[in-house]
Design a protein around this motif. Structure first.
Motif, PDB file in Angstrom:
ATOM      1  N   GLY A 207      -4.687  35.701  57.327  1.00 57.49           N
ATOM      2  CA  GLY A 207      -3.696  36.608  56.763  1.00 57.49           C
ATOM      3  C   GLY A 207      -2.403  35.877  56.436  1.00 57.49           C
ATOM      4  O   GLY A 207      -1.753  35.340  57.330  1.00 57.49           O
ATOM      5  N   ARG A 208      -2.026  35.838  55.168  1.00 57.81           N
ATOM      6  CA  ARG A 208      -0.826  35.112  54.751  1.00 57.81           C
ATOM      7  C   ARG A 208       0.148  35.977  53.960  1.00 57.81           C
ATOM      8  O   ARG A 208       1.205  35.498  53.556  1.00 57.81           O
ATOM      9  CB  ARG A 208      -1.213  33.896  53.894  1.00 57.81           C
ATOM     10  N   SER A 209      -0.184  37.223  53.711  1.00 59.21           N
ATOM     11  CA  SER A 209       0.700  38.084  52.929  1.00 59.21           C
ATOM     12  C   SER A 209       0.609  39.508  53.453  1.00 59.21           C
ATOM     13  O   SER A 209      -0.269  39.848  54.253  1.00 59.21           O
ATOM     14  CB  SER A 209       0.328  38.034  51.441  1.00 59.21           C
ATOM     15  N   GLY A 210       1.528  40.342  52.971  1.00 59.92           N
ATOM     16  CA  GLY A 210       1.515  41.738  53.374  1.00 59.92           C
ATOM     17  C   GLY A 210       0.295  42.488  52.888  1.00 59.92           C
ATOM     18  O   GLY A 210      -0.068  43.529  53.447  1.00 59.92           O
ATOM     19  N   LEU A 211      -0.365  41.954  51.859  1.00 61.78           N
ATOM     20  CA  LEU A 211      -1.552  42.621  51.334  1.00 61.78           C
ATOM     21  C   LEU A 211      -2.679  42.648  52.363  1.00 61.78           C
ATOM     22  O   LEU A 211      -3.470  43.598  52.397  1.00 61.78           O
ATOM     23  CB  LEU A 211      -2.015  41.920  50.059  1.00 61.78           C
ATOM     24  N   SER A 212      -2.755  41.623  53.204  1.00 65.06           N
ATOM     25  CA  SER A 212      -3.799  41.601  54.231  1.00 65.06           C
ATOM     26  C   SER A 212      -3.616  42.749  55.219  1.00 65.06           C
ATOM     27  O   SER A 212      -4.593  43.365  55.663  1.00 65.06           O
ATOM     28  CB  SER A 212      -3.775  40.258  54.970  1.00 65.06           C
ATOM     29  N   VAL A 213      -2.368  43.057  55.549  1.00 64.93           N
ATOM     30  CA  VAL A 213      -2.099  44.170  56.460  1.00 64.93           C
ATOM     31  C   VAL A 213      -2.399  45.504  55.777  1.00 64.93           C
ATOM     32  O   VAL A 213      -2.847  46.459  56.418  1.00 64.93           O
ATOM     33  CB  VAL A 213      -0.639  44.116  56.946  1.00 64.93           C
ATOM     34  N   VAL A 214      -2.159  45.566  54.466  1.00 62.45           N
ATOM     35  CA  VAL A 214      -2.480  46.787  53.718  1.00 62.45           C
ATOM     36  C   VAL A 214      -3.979  47.058  53.768  1.00 62.45           C
ATOM     37  O   VAL A 214      -4.424  48.191  54.019  1.00 62.45           O
ATOM     38  CB  VAL A 214      -2.000  46.667  52.259  1.00 62.45           C
ATOM     39  N   PHE A 215      -4.779  46.026  53.547  1.00 68.28           N
ATOM     40  CA  PHE A 215      -6.229  46.197  53.613  1.00 68.28           C
ATOM     41  C   PHE A 215      -6.675  46.565  55.027  1.00 68.28           C
ATOM     42  O   PHE A 215      -7.603  47.366  55.209  1.00 68.28           O
ATOM     43  CB  PHE A 215      -6.932  44.919  53.156  1.00 68.28           C
ATOM     44  N   LEU A 216      -6.028  45.977  56.031  1.00 67.94           N
ATOM     45  CA  LEU A 216      -6.355  46.322  57.411  1.00 67.94           C
ATOM     46  C   LEU A 216      -6.065  47.793  57.679  1.00 67.94           C
ATOM     47  O   LEU A 216      -6.876  48.504  58.289  1.00 67.94           O
ATOM     48  CB  LEU A 216      -5.555  45.438  58.370  1.00 67.94           C
ATOM     49  N   GLY A 217      -4.916  48.266  57.219  1.00 67.72           N
ATOM     50  CA  GLY A 217      -4.579  49.673  57.406  1.00 67.72           C
ATOM     51  C   GLY A 217      -5.520  50.603  56.668  1.00 67.72           C
ATOM     52  O   GLY A 217      -5.924  51.650  57.196  1.00 67.72           O
ATOM     53  N   LEU A 218      -5.892  50.224  55.438  1.00 75.12           N
ATOM     54  CA  LEU A 218      -6.832  51.050  54.678  1.00 75.12           C
ATOM     55  C   LEU A 218      -8.191  51.112  55.372  1.00 75.12           C
ATOM     56  O   LEU A 218      -8.835  52.169  55.405  1.00 75.12           O
ATOM     57  CB  LEU A 218      -6.985  50.495  53.258  1.00 75.12           C
ATOM     58  N   GLY A 219      -8.618  49.974  55.922  1.00 79.13           N
ATOM     59  CA  GLY A 219      -9.890  49.963  56.638  1.00 79.13           C
ATOM     60  C   GLY A 219      -9.875  50.878  57.849  1.00 79.13           C
ATOM     61  O   GLY A 219     -10.844  51.611  58.113  1.00 79.13           O
ATOM     62  N   LYS A 220      -8.775  50.881  58.577  1.00 81.74           N
ATOM     63  CA  LYS A 220      -8.668  51.759  59.742  1.00 81.74           C
ATOM     64  C   LYS A 220      -8.627  53.223  59.327  1.00 81.74           C
ATOM     65  O   LYS A 220      -9.214  54.089  60.003  1.00 81.74           O
ATOM     66  CB  LYS A 220      -7.418  51.397  60.544  1.00 81.74           C
ATOM     67  N   LEU A 221      -7.943  53.509  58.224  1.00 81.95           N
ATOM     68  CA  LEU A 221      -7.904  54.893  57.739  1.00 81.95           C
ATOM     69  C   LEU A 221      -9.296  55.378  57.340  1.00 81.95           C
ATOM     70  O   LEU A 221      -9.686  56.512  57.653  1.00 81.95           O
ATOM     71  CB  LEU A 221      -6.949  54.994  56.546  1.00 81.95           C
ATOM     72  N   VAL A 222     -10.045  54.517  56.666  1.00 84.66           N
ATOM     73  CA  VAL A 222     -11.398  54.897  56.248  1.00 84.66           C
ATOM     74  C   VAL A 222     -12.278  55.164  57.464  1.00 84.66           C
ATOM     75  O   VAL A 222     -13.008  56.169  57.522  1.00 84.66           O
ATOM     76  CB  VAL A 222     -12.003  53.799  55.353  1.00 84.66           C
ATOM     77  N   LEU A 223     -12.217  54.280  58.454  1.00 80.74           N
ATOM     78  CA  LEU A 223     -13.030  54.471  59.657  1.00 80.74           C
ATOM     79  C   LEU A 223     -12.622  55.742  60.401  1.00 80.74           C
ATOM     80  O   LEU A 223     -13.475  56.482  60.900  1.00 80.74           O
ATOM     81  CB  LEU A 223     -12.896  53.254  60.573  1.00 80.74           C
ATOM     82  N   GLY A 224     -11.313  55.980  60.489  1.00 77.39           N
ATOM     83  CA  GLY A 224     -10.852  57.175  61.188  1.00 77.39           C
ATOM     84  C   GLY A 224     -11.245  58.455  60.486  1.00 77.39           C
ATOM     85  O   GLY A 224     -11.657  59.433  61.125  1.00 77.39           O
TER      86      GLY A 224
END
Length: 326
Positions: A207-224
């Motif tokens: 992870g080197r940019s804020g986009l990686s955290v965005v994808f992480l958050g989207l993944g958690k939202l989808v799973l939830g």
């Protein structure tokens, strides 16, 4: 920062325990370690070691694979660099995590019948005055030192070490943590923060940019939204040995990220903090001992000639000066 390094070492020590020993997370005591982990099995030492070797081969020491453009690369070295770039592009942490999820269903096939698709129902909790007193006295007050150090100060310092020139503001980070918890508590959410360990782990695995955290958050939202509370049933069967391997890399990266040990004095303070924090005591006690030790060391070097009590009654003579400075 000393606390960042100590926190990383604490993560690494916990990770080693997760890998070597079975853990009983249902215990309310501080010690959750049980019997040694078996070598074979779907949560054995062999599986954990294989995942460990795979992550090492894929990510190396975490320093990246950029070569110095000023160096003339030989044909063999170019092949090595090409291979390293290919290995570093592999989403190794994601592969290990997906392997753990697959093993969850293999270890306990009854998970299939317990899964319920769809998000869980939201409802606002009624927080009474007694709930507030218990939560504040037993939860907030003991957690304040660790949260301030790990979730605010360490995160700001670590962001500056990993991304020079982009150090965060402690005020913004602390306000962000406070807002998240003030909003989430009314819906029964667990306390959350911007942990330094999570930042170090994300950086370690690419992870080197804020986009990686965005994808992480989207993944958690989808799973939830897809599995709701039933996803907890899946995670409860996740192999703890694999979890320990991932935690080990995050802890080591967090410990290595602190690169401001420029003197023996700073190393001495850091080691004392680590000794107190990692030998059964709390991180807050280790931090407090480090502050006291640092103040004592500075007090030892302080010039007290300006204080009347410590002022010499007679000025040194020329003869005394010649004896001091021959």
């Amino acid at each position: 920062m000393n606390f960042t390094r100590i926190n990383g070492l604490a993560f690494a020590f916990s990770a080693i325990k997760y890998i070597r020993y079975n853990q009983d997370f249902t215990k309310t005591t501080a010690t959750k370690t049980t019997d040694p982990r078996p070598w074979l099995g779907l949560d054995g030492l062999v599986l954990a070691l294989v995942c460990l070797l795979f992550l090492i081969l894929a990510t190396g020491d975490g320093s990246g694979n950029e070569s110095d453009a000023r160096l003339v690369l030989t044909t063999r070295r170019r092949r090595v660099q090409r291979r390293l770039r290919i290995l570093s592009s592999v989403p190794s942490a994601l592969i290990v995590f997906l392997l753990g999820l697959i093993l969850c269903f293999i270890r306990d096939p009854t998970i299939f019948s317990d899964i319920k698709l769809g998000p869980s129902r939201f409802h606002v909790l009624k927080i009474t005055w007694d709930d507030f007193k218990v939560g504040f006295v037993r939860g907030a007050v003991p957690q304040i030192p660790l949260s301030v150090l790990n979730s605010v100060i360490a995160v700001c310092k670590l962001s500056g070490d990993l991304f020079p020139g982009t150090e965060l503001s402690a005020t913004k980070v602390s306000v962000s943590v406070g807002v998240m918890n003030l909003v989430g508590c009314w819906f029964g959410a667990m306390p959350v923060c911007h942990g330094a360990g999570g930042l170090a782990g994300q950086y370690r695995f690419g992870g080197r940019s804020g986009l990686s955290v965005v994808f992480l958050g989207l993944g958690k939202l989808v799973l939830g939204l897809l599995f709701g509370n039933s996803f907890v049933r899946i995670l409860s069967s996740f192999p703890v040995g694999i979890l320990g391997v991932l935690l080990l890399f995050a802890g080591i990266e967090l410990a290595m990220a602190s690169r401001d040990m420029n003197s023996k004095e700073e190393s001495f303070v850091m080691l004392v903090c680590a000794a107190v924090s990692l030998t059964g005591s709390s991180a807050a006690l280790g931090f407090g001992c480090g502050i006291v030790l640092y103040l004592v060391l500075k007090l030892r070097e302080m010039d007290f000639s300006g204080f009347p009590f410590f002022r010499s009654k007679s000025e040194p003579t020329a003869e005394d000066e010649s004896l001091i400075n021959p």
